[in-house]
Design a protein around this motif. Structure first.
Motif, PDB file in Angstrom:
ATOM      1  N   CYS A  13       0.831  -1.204   0.000  1.00 37.96           N
ATOM      2  CA  CYS A  13       0.000   0.000   0.000  1.00 37.96           C
ATOM      3  C   CYS A  13       0.867   1.255   0.000  1.00 37.96           C
ATOM      4  N   ALA A  14       1.945   1.231   0.774  1.00 36.09           N
ATOM      5  CA  ALA A  14       2.821   2.395   0.841  1.00 36.09           C
ATOM      6  C   ALA A  14       3.464   2.665  -0.509  1.00 36.09           C
ATOM      7  N   VAL A  15       3.906   1.605  -1.179  1.00 35.04           N
ATOM      8  CA  VAL A  15       4.495   1.781  -2.500  1.00 35.04           C
ATOM      9  C   VAL A  15       3.467   2.346  -3.467  1.00 35.04           C
ATOM     10  N   ALA A  16       2.268   1.766  -3.456  1.00 36.29           N
ATOM     11  CA  ALA A  16       1.211   2.250  -4.351  1.00 36.29           C
ATOM     12  C   ALA A  16       0.884   3.705  -4.071  1.00 36.29           C
ATOM     13  N   ALA A  17       0.806   4.050  -2.797  1.00 33.35           N
ATOM     14  CA  ALA A  17       0.501   5.439  -2.447  1.00 33.35           C
ATOM     15  C   ALA A  17       1.617   6.366  -2.891  1.00 33.35           C
ATOM     16  N   GLY A  18       2.865   5.896  -2.754  1.00 35.33           N
ATOM     17  CA  GLY A  18       3.984   6.721  -3.195  1.00 35.33           C
ATOM     18  C   GLY A  18       3.953   6.959  -4.685  1.00 35.33           C
ATOM     19  N   VAL A  19       3.679   5.905  -5.430  1.00 34.71           N
ATOM     20  CA  VAL A  19       3.575   6.056  -6.883  1.00 34.71           C
ATOM     21  C   VAL A  19       2.456   7.025  -7.232  1.00 34.71           C
ATOM     22  N   ALA A  20       1.313   6.830  -6.591  1.00 32.66           N
ATOM     23  CA  ALA A  20       0.156   7.665  -6.918  1.00 32.66           C
ATOM     24  C   ALA A  20       0.381   9.116  -6.552  1.00 32.66           C
ATOM     25  N   ALA A  21       0.877   9.343  -5.326  1.00 27.86           N
ATOM     26  CA  ALA A  21       0.991  10.709  -4.833  1.00 27.86           C
ATOM     27  C   ALA A  21       2.106  11.498  -5.494  1.00 27.86           C
ATOM     28  N   HIS A  22       3.215  10.834  -5.776  1.00 30.72           N
ATOM     29  CA  HIS A  22       4.404  11.566  -6.199  1.00 30.72           C
ATOM     30  C   HIS A  22       4.748  11.443  -7.670  1.00 30.72           C
ATOM     31  N   VAL A  23       4.235  10.413  -8.332  1.00 31.94           N
ATOM     32  CA  VAL A  23       4.597  10.230  -9.723  1.00 31.94           C
ATOM     33  C   VAL A  23       3.390   9.999 -10.609  1.00 31.94           C
ATOM     34  N   PHE A  61      12.084   7.672 -17.120  1.00 35.64           N
ATOM     35  CA  PHE A  61      12.929   8.629 -16.397  1.00 35.64           C
ATOM     36  C   PHE A  61      12.576  10.068 -16.726  1.00 35.64           C
ATOM     37  N   ASP A  62      12.792  10.493 -17.979  1.00 37.42           N
ATOM     38  CA  ASP A  62      12.558  11.890 -18.345  1.00 37.42           C
ATOM     39  C   ASP A  62      11.105  12.277 -18.139  1.00 37.42           C
ATOM     40  N   ARG A  63      10.889  13.283 -17.291  1.00 32.83           N
ATOM     41  CA  ARG A  63       9.579  13.863 -17.012  1.00 32.83           C
ATOM     42  C   ARG A  63       8.615  12.883 -16.344  1.00 32.83           C
ATOM     43  N   THR A  64       9.183  11.837 -15.741  1.00 33.46           N
ATOM     44  CA  THR A  64       8.419  10.951 -14.869  1.00 33.46           C
ATOM     45  C   THR A  64       9.110  10.924 -13.516  1.00 33.46           C
ATOM     46  N   LEU A  65      10.326  10.379 -13.461  1.00 26.01           N
ATOM     47  CA  LEU A  65      11.124  10.540 -12.246  1.00 26.01           C
ATOM     48  C   LEU A  65      11.623  11.973 -12.128  1.00 26.01           C
ATOM     49  N   THR A  66      11.869  12.623 -13.271  1.00 26.79           N
ATOM     50  CA  THR A  66      12.158  14.059 -13.233  1.00 26.79           C
ATOM     51  C   THR A  66      10.850  14.826 -13.397  1.00 26.79           C
ATOM     52  N   ASP A  67      10.897  16.107 -13.095  1.00 22.56           N
ATOM     53  CA  ASP A  67       9.693  16.931 -13.120  1.00 22.56           C
ATOM     54  C   ASP A  67       9.150  17.086 -14.530  1.00 22.56           C
ATOM     55  N   LEU A 150      14.519  16.347 -10.011  1.00 20.63           N
ATOM     56  CA  LEU A 150      13.635  15.252  -9.650  1.00 20.63           C
ATOM     57  C   LEU A 150      12.217  15.741  -9.415  1.00 20.63           C
ATOM     58  N   ARG A 151      11.265  14.913  -9.772  1.00 18.18           N
ATOM     59  CA  ARG A 151       9.882  15.175  -9.413  1.00 18.18           C
ATOM     60  C   ARG A 151       9.761  15.052  -7.892  1.00 18.18           C
ATOM     61  N   PRO A 152       9.023  15.931  -7.237  1.00 14.48           N
ATOM     62  CA  PRO A 152       8.877  15.841  -5.779  1.00 14.48           C
ATOM     63  C   PRO A 152       8.405  14.444  -5.356  1.00 14.48           C
ATOM     64  N   GLY A 153       9.103  13.863  -4.403  1.00 14.56           N
ATOM     65  CA  GLY A 153       8.750  12.551  -3.893  1.00 14.56           C
ATOM     66  C   GLY A 153       9.438  11.395  -4.584  1.00 14.56           C
ATOM     67  N   ALA A 154      10.091  11.641  -5.736  1.00 18.04           N
ATOM     68  CA  ALA A 154      10.696  10.549  -6.494  1.00 18.04           C
ATOM     69  C   ALA A 154      11.849   9.904  -5.731  1.00 18.04           C
ATOM     70  N   ALA A 155      12.698  10.713  -5.099  1.00 16.65           N
ATOM     71  CA  ALA A 155      13.824  10.156  -4.349  1.00 16.65           C
ATOM     72  C   ALA A 155      13.331   9.304  -3.191  1.00 16.65           C
ATOM     73  N   ARG A 156      12.307   9.787  -2.501  1.00 12.10           N
ATOM     74  CA  ARG A 156      11.763   9.021  -1.380  1.00 12.10           C
ATOM     75  C   ARG A 156      11.132   7.722  -1.869  1.00 12.10           C
ATOM     76  N   LEU A 157      10.484   7.782  -3.024  1.00 10.09           N
ATOM     77  CA  LEU A 157       9.878   6.586  -3.600  1.00 10.09           C
ATOM     78  C   LEU A 157      10.941   5.537  -3.921  1.00 10.09           C
ATOM     79  N   LEU A 158      12.033   5.948  -4.583  1.00  8.70           N
ATOM     80  CA  LEU A 158      13.089   5.010  -4.933  1.00  8.70           C
ATOM     81  C   LEU A 158      13.741   4.422  -3.676  1.00  8.70           C
ATOM     82  N   ALA A 185      24.446  12.505  -8.130  1.00  9.42           N
ATOM     83  CA  ALA A 185      24.695  13.882  -7.712  1.00  9.42           C
ATOM     84  C   ALA A 185      23.676  14.355  -6.685  1.00  9.42           C
ATOM     85  N   ARG A 186      22.542  13.676  -6.641  1.00  7.81           N
ATOM     86  CA  ARG A 186      21.490  14.039  -5.694  1.00  7.81           C
ATOM     87  C   ARG A 186      21.341  13.001  -4.585  1.00  7.81           C
ATOM     88  N   ALA A 187      22.407  12.216  -4.416  1.00  3.38           N
ATOM     89  CA  ALA A 187      22.478  11.220  -3.343  1.00  3.38           C
ATOM     90  C   ALA A 187      21.319  10.232  -3.404  1.00  3.38           C
TER      91      ALA A 187
END
Length: 257
Positions: A13-23, A61-67, A150-158, A185-187
Motif C-alpha cells: 500500500c505504501a508503494v502504491a501510495a507513493g507512486v500515486a501521490a508523487h509520480v 525517467f525523463d519527465r516521470t522521475l524528473t519533473d 527530480l519530481r517531488p517525492g521521487a527520491a523518497r519513492l526510490l 549527484a542528488r544522493a
C-alpha cells in the motif's frame, strides 16, 4: 513503526501510495483534458491488495522521475557549453519542438541522428568526467522550462522501493550515463534492486573518449515495446515469480514498455 506481520501488505500500500501521490497521478494525466487516465483508480485499488513480494515497477525517467517541465537527457547532453559548438548547432533543430512539424527527423531516425552527431562532434570531449559535470551545468533548452530536477517525492519513492527490495526497471530513451550521474549527484543511490535500460555511452578505458553508443539500433521512444526482449533474463530468471507489474510514465504511450 509497522509490525512485522503487517509489513508485506501495508508495504505494498505504501508503494502504491507513493507512486500515486508523487509520480503516477500527475504523469498519467491526459495533457489536454487534465483528467486521470482511464482505469487509474481501479488499478490502484487492485495494487493495494498485492504483496510486496509480487511487485515489479517499470518507470520512465525523463519527465516521470524528473519533473514534468524538466530538461531531458538529450537537452542535457546536446545543449551545453561543455560540448563543441558544432554539436550544439546540430542538436538545436532536434531539440526545438516549438513546431513539431518542422523537426527534421521523425521516429527512430531522431535518435539515430542524435547518436551520429555525438560520435562525430563530441567523441573527444564527452568523457565520463564531462558526463558528471553535465548534470550540474545543463541550460534551459528545447522544450524544458527548468533544469533537470527530480519530481517531488521521487527520491523518497526510490528509497522506499529499495528498502522493500522491490525490483525497479528504469526504461529510458535517454542515456544511462546521464541518469546514473544525475541520481548520484542528488544522493539517490541505484540499489541492487534497480536496473537501468537505456542507451549507454561507450568510452575508451584509457583515454575516456567516446567510442560508441549501445545498443544499435538505439532505445527510442518508439520502440519501448522491446523492453521485455531487452531484459528477458531480468523478467524470466531473476524475478520470474513476481506477477504484479506497474508501469509509470509521462504519457499513455509508455504502456508499450
Amino acid at each position: 513503526m509497522l509490525q512485522a506481520p503487517s509489513l508485506l501488505s501495508l508495504g505494498a500500500c505504501a508503494v502504491a501510495a507513493g507512486v500515486a501521490a508523487h509520480v503516477a497521478r500527475r504523469a498519467l494525466l491526459h495533457r489536454r483534458s487534465g483528467t486521470p487516465a482511464l482505469g487509474f483508480d481501479a488499478a490502484l485499488a487492485r495494487l493495494s491488495g498485492s504483496s510486496v513480494e509480487d511487485l515489479i515497477l517499470i518507470v520512465d525517467f525523463d519527465r516521470t522521475l524528473t519533473d514534468g517541465d524538466s530538461a531531458q537527457c538529450h537537452d542535457v547532453i546536446g545543449a551545453t557549453s561543455l560540448v563543441p559548438e558544432s554539436l550544439r548547432a546540430g542538436f538545436a533543430p532536434l531539440l526545438d519542438f516549438s513546431d513539431p512539424a518542422k523537426v527534421p527527423y521523425k521516429g527512430d531516425a531522431w535518435w539515430v541522428r542524435a547518436n551520429e552527431l555525438l560520435l562525430t562532434h563530441a567523441s573527444r570531449v564527452l568523457t565520463p568526467e564531462t558526463v558528471r559535470r553535465l548534470v550540474h551545468e545543463a541550460p534551459l533548452f528545447g522544450t524544458s522550462t527548468q533544469p533537470m530536477q527530480l519530481r517531488p517525492g521521487a527520491a523518497r519513492l526510490l528509497a522506499r522501493l529499495s528498502e522493500l527490495d522491490v525490483p525497479v526497471l528504469i526504461v529510458s530513451a535517454g542515456f544511462a550515463d546521464i541518469i546514473a550521474a544525475f541520481l548520484a549527484a542528488r544522493a539517490v543511490p541505484l540499489g541492487s534492486n534497480v536496473r537501468v535500460c537505456s542507451n549507454l555511452l561507450v568510452h575508451d578505458a584509457a583515454s575516456g573518449q567516446l567510442t560508441g553508443i549501445e545498443p544499435s539500433p538505439p532505445i527510442t521512444g518508439c520502440n519501448k515495446q522491446l523492453t521485455f526482449e531487452r531484459n528477458r533474463d531480468w523478467f524470466t530468471t531473476t524475478h520470474r515469480r513476481r506477477r504484479t507489474l506497474v508501469v509509470v510514465g509521462d504519457s499513455l504511450g509508455r504502456r508499450a514498455a
